[in-house]
Write a protein that holds these residues in place. Structure first.
Motif, short mmCIF file in Angstrom:
data_model
loop_
_atom_site.label_atom_id
_atom_site.label_comp_id
_atom_site.label_asym_id
_atom_site.label_seq_id
_atom_site.Cartn_x
_atom_site.Cartn_y
_atom_site.Cartn_z
N PRO A 48 0.83 -1.20 0.00
CA PRO A 48 0.00 0.00 0.00
C PRO A 48 0.87 1.26 0.00
CG PRO A 48 0.06 -0.94 2.19
CD PRO A 48 0.82 -1.89 1.31
N PRO A 49 0.34 2.39 -0.45
CA PRO A 49 1.17 3.57 -0.64
C PRO A 49 1.40 4.42 0.60
CG PRO A 49 -1.04 4.01 -1.38
CD PRO A 49 -1.02 2.58 -0.95
N GLY A 50 1.14 3.88 1.78
CA GLY A 50 1.33 4.65 3.01
C GLY A 50 2.30 3.98 3.95
N ASP A 51 2.46 4.55 5.12
CA ASP A 51 3.38 3.99 6.10
C ASP A 51 2.68 3.71 7.42
OD1 ASP A 51 5.72 3.96 4.54
OD2 ASP A 51 5.87 6.12 4.74
N SER A 52 1.43 3.27 7.37
CA SER A 52 0.72 2.91 8.58
C SER A 52 1.46 1.80 9.31
CB SER A 52 -0.70 2.44 8.23
OG SER A 52 -1.29 1.80 9.34
N LYS A 53 1.42 1.84 10.63
CA LYS A 53 2.13 0.83 11.43
C LYS A 53 1.55 -0.57 11.22
CE LYS A 53 3.75 3.90 15.10
NZ LYS A 53 3.73 4.19 16.56
N GLY A 54 0.34 -0.64 10.71
CA GLY A 54 -0.27 -1.94 10.48
C GLY A 54 -0.05 -2.48 9.09
N TRP A 55 0.62 -1.73 8.24
CA TRP A 55 0.80 -2.14 6.85
C TRP A 55 2.23 -2.56 6.57
CZ3 TRP A 55 -1.90 2.61 4.15
CH2 TRP A 55 -3.28 2.53 4.38
N GLY A 56 2.36 -3.53 5.70
CA GLY A 56 3.66 -3.87 5.18
C GLY A 56 3.76 -3.36 3.75
N ARG A 57 4.44 -4.12 2.90
CA ARG A 57 4.55 -3.77 1.49
C ARG A 57 4.23 -4.99 0.64
NH1 ARG A 57 4.15 1.44 0.94
NH2 ARG A 57 5.94 2.69 1.47
N LYS A 58 3.50 -4.77 -0.43
CA LYS A 58 3.25 -5.82 -1.40
C LYS A 58 3.86 -5.39 -2.73
CE LYS A 58 -1.14 -7.31 0.67
NZ LYS A 58 -0.67 -8.62 1.15
N ILE A 59 4.73 -6.21 -3.27
CA ILE A 59 5.35 -5.93 -4.56
C ILE A 59 4.84 -6.97 -5.55
CG2 ILE A 59 7.51 -5.65 -5.81
CD1 ILE A 59 8.87 -5.09 -3.13
N TRP A 60 3.94 -6.53 -6.43
CA TRP A 60 3.36 -7.42 -7.42
C TRP A 60 4.28 -7.47 -8.64
CZ3 TRP A 60 -1.11 -9.64 -5.65
CH2 TRP A 60 -1.78 -8.98 -4.62
N LEU A 61 4.79 -8.64 -8.95
CA LEU A 61 5.67 -8.79 -10.09
C LEU A 61 4.88 -9.35 -11.27
CD1 LEU A 61 8.77 -10.32 -8.27
CD2 LEU A 61 8.25 -7.93 -8.70
N SER A 62 5.06 -8.76 -12.42
CA SER A 62 4.27 -9.14 -13.59
C SER A 62 4.66 -10.52 -14.11
CB SER A 62 4.45 -8.11 -14.71
OG SER A 62 5.83 -8.00 -15.06
N TYR A 63 5.86 -10.96 -13.84
CA TYR A 63 6.30 -12.25 -14.34
C TYR A 63 5.99 -13.36 -13.33
CZ TYR A 63 10.27 -10.72 -11.48
OH TYR A 63 11.05 -10.23 -10.47
N ASP A 64 5.56 -14.50 -13.84
CA ASP A 64 5.24 -15.68 -13.03
C ASP A 64 4.17 -15.40 -11.97
OD1 ASP A 64 7.11 -17.14 -14.41
OD2 ASP A 64 8.71 -16.74 -12.99
N ASN A 65 3.41 -14.28 -12.11
CA ASN A 65 2.41 -13.93 -11.10
C ASN A 65 2.99 -14.04 -9.69
OD1 ASN A 65 0.60 -13.45 -13.08
ND2 ASN A 65 -0.91 -14.94 -12.43
N CYS A 66 4.14 -13.47 -9.50
CA CYS A 66 4.86 -13.59 -8.23
C CYS A 66 4.57 -12.38 -7.34
CB CYS A 66 6.36 -13.69 -8.49
SG CYS A 66 7.35 -13.86 -7.00
N LEU A 67 4.32 -12.63 -6.07
CA LEU A 67 4.10 -11.57 -5.09
C LEU A 67 5.15 -11.65 -3.99
CD1 LEU A 67 2.43 -9.33 -3.65
CD2 LEU A 67 1.09 -11.17 -2.60
N ILE A 68 5.78 -10.51 -3.71
CA ILE A 68 6.65 -10.41 -2.53
C ILE A 68 5.83 -9.69 -1.47
CG2 ILE A 68 8.85 -9.60 -1.62
CD1 ILE A 68 9.77 -9.30 -4.55
N ASP A 69 5.44 -10.41 -0.45
CA ASP A 69 4.60 -9.85 0.61
C ASP A 69 5.48 -9.63 1.84
OD1 ASP A 69 2.54 -9.02 2.16
OD2 ASP A 69 1.32 -10.83 1.96
N ILE A 70 5.83 -8.37 2.08
CA ILE A 70 6.66 -8.01 3.24
C ILE A 70 5.72 -7.58 4.36
CG2 ILE A 70 8.52 -6.54 4.09
CD1 ILE A 70 9.44 -6.20 1.19
N ARG A 71 5.59 -8.40 5.37
CA ARG A 71 4.62 -8.17 6.44
C ARG A 71 5.27 -7.48 7.64
NH1 ARG A 71 1.83 -13.56 7.86
NH2 ARG A 71 0.43 -12.12 8.94
#
Length: 304
Positions: free
Chosen positions: A248-271
């Protein structure tokens, strides 16, 4: 004199080669990299869906296998014309909710469908769905701080754990007859034995050592040997994943980062995990860090 100079040059060359070999040996001993539409472990290419045996050979370190079974079940679901829906939860109670009516007095557990009908009226539809049981398999690299969920003998999801599970959860203990146990931040008393079973399952598939390797994305590296329990923002900065272009585009203490990669439908979910307001904070201290980094495939439905 010339002989001494030649000997000195030879010594410098030997020392340079030794230092170079030491640096090469120590570099990337536990390193995941996402770069140029490919995933690497210690500079060796890996991918989701590869045979787990091949992945284990690339890691080339001791691991254990954690297996447990999820029994099959029958899901019972009731629906109403006004948007109400009810189902049988894990406690065997009827749980009701309605997306169109914000009424907490109705959205609670009921002992039977008859009791619920008396409150909200006769339901329109009822269906019973059979859900097959399944076996969960994890390869756990205890000393390296990560595990892999195995699907059909292939790499399904890679999970790195910079914060130990026991630092973010308390143990569940079954309440037993007799004098009550004193209150403690170390455990939660429960009447439901499945709470205890689920907790033990989670412990079994977790590595006992925290991930202290490196994680790189597009040439930027976060070194978890240097990132502590309160360094979530440092990780974001090190990986250059700040700003509105990341989800998500903010820095809330409850949010991590999701990086959606177009290849292989791969998601990097940083919690992200922050223990403000939690009783366990008194035991483990302040935490505002990276709970886990999960690398997995997603579907279009997951992205909604």
């Amino acid at each position: 004199m010339l002989k001494k100079i030649n000997n000195l040059i030879l010594l410098i060359i030997i020392m340079t080669q030794t230092i170079s070999c030491q640096e090469k040996a120590s570099k990337n001993t536990n390193s995941f990299q996402i770069d140029k539409k490919e995933i690497f472990y210690n500079d060796k290419k890996i991918h989701l869906g590869m045979p787990i045996e091949e992945f284990a050979k690339i890691v080339n370190s001791e691991y254990r296998v954690a297996k447990y079974s999820i029994p099959g079940r029958k899901d019972k679901i009731w629906t109403w014309k006004d948007g109400g829906e009810a189902y049988v939860n894990e406690s065997g109670k009827i749980k009701y909710y309605n997306v169109n009516i914000n009424d907490e007095s109705l959205e609670k557990e009921y002992n039977s469908i008859e009791e619920l009908v008396q409150k909200v009226g006769k339901y329109e539809n009822f269906k019973e769905e059979k859900v097959s049981g399944q076996e969960q398999i994890f390869y756990v690299w205890e000393k390296l701080g990560f595990n892999v969920a195995v699907h059909d003998n292939t790499v399904g999801q890679i999970n790195l754990y910079p914060i130990a599970f026991t630092k973010r959860e308390t143990e569940y203990k079954l309440r037993i007859p007799g004098p009550p146990m004193p209150e403690s931040d170390d455990y939660i008393l429960t009447d439901d034995k499945t709470d205890v079973e689920n907790y033990q399952v989670m412990l079994e598939r977790q590595p006992k050592t925290e991930f202290k390797g490196t994680f790189s994305y597009d040439g930027n590296t976060a070194d978890f040997a240097k990132i502590g329990y309160t360094d979530y923002n440092k990780m974001v900065k090190d990986l250059h994943i700040e700003g509105s272009s990341y989800d998500p585009p903010g820095d809330s203490k409850g949010w991590g980062r999701k990086i959606w990669l177009s290849y292989d439908n791969c998601l990097i979910d940083i919690r992200r995990y922050n223990n403000d307001g939690k009783t366990i904070k008194d035991k483990v201290g302040k935490i505002d860090g990276v709970l886990s980094i999960e690398i997995w495939r997603f579907t279009d439905e997951d992205r909604k």
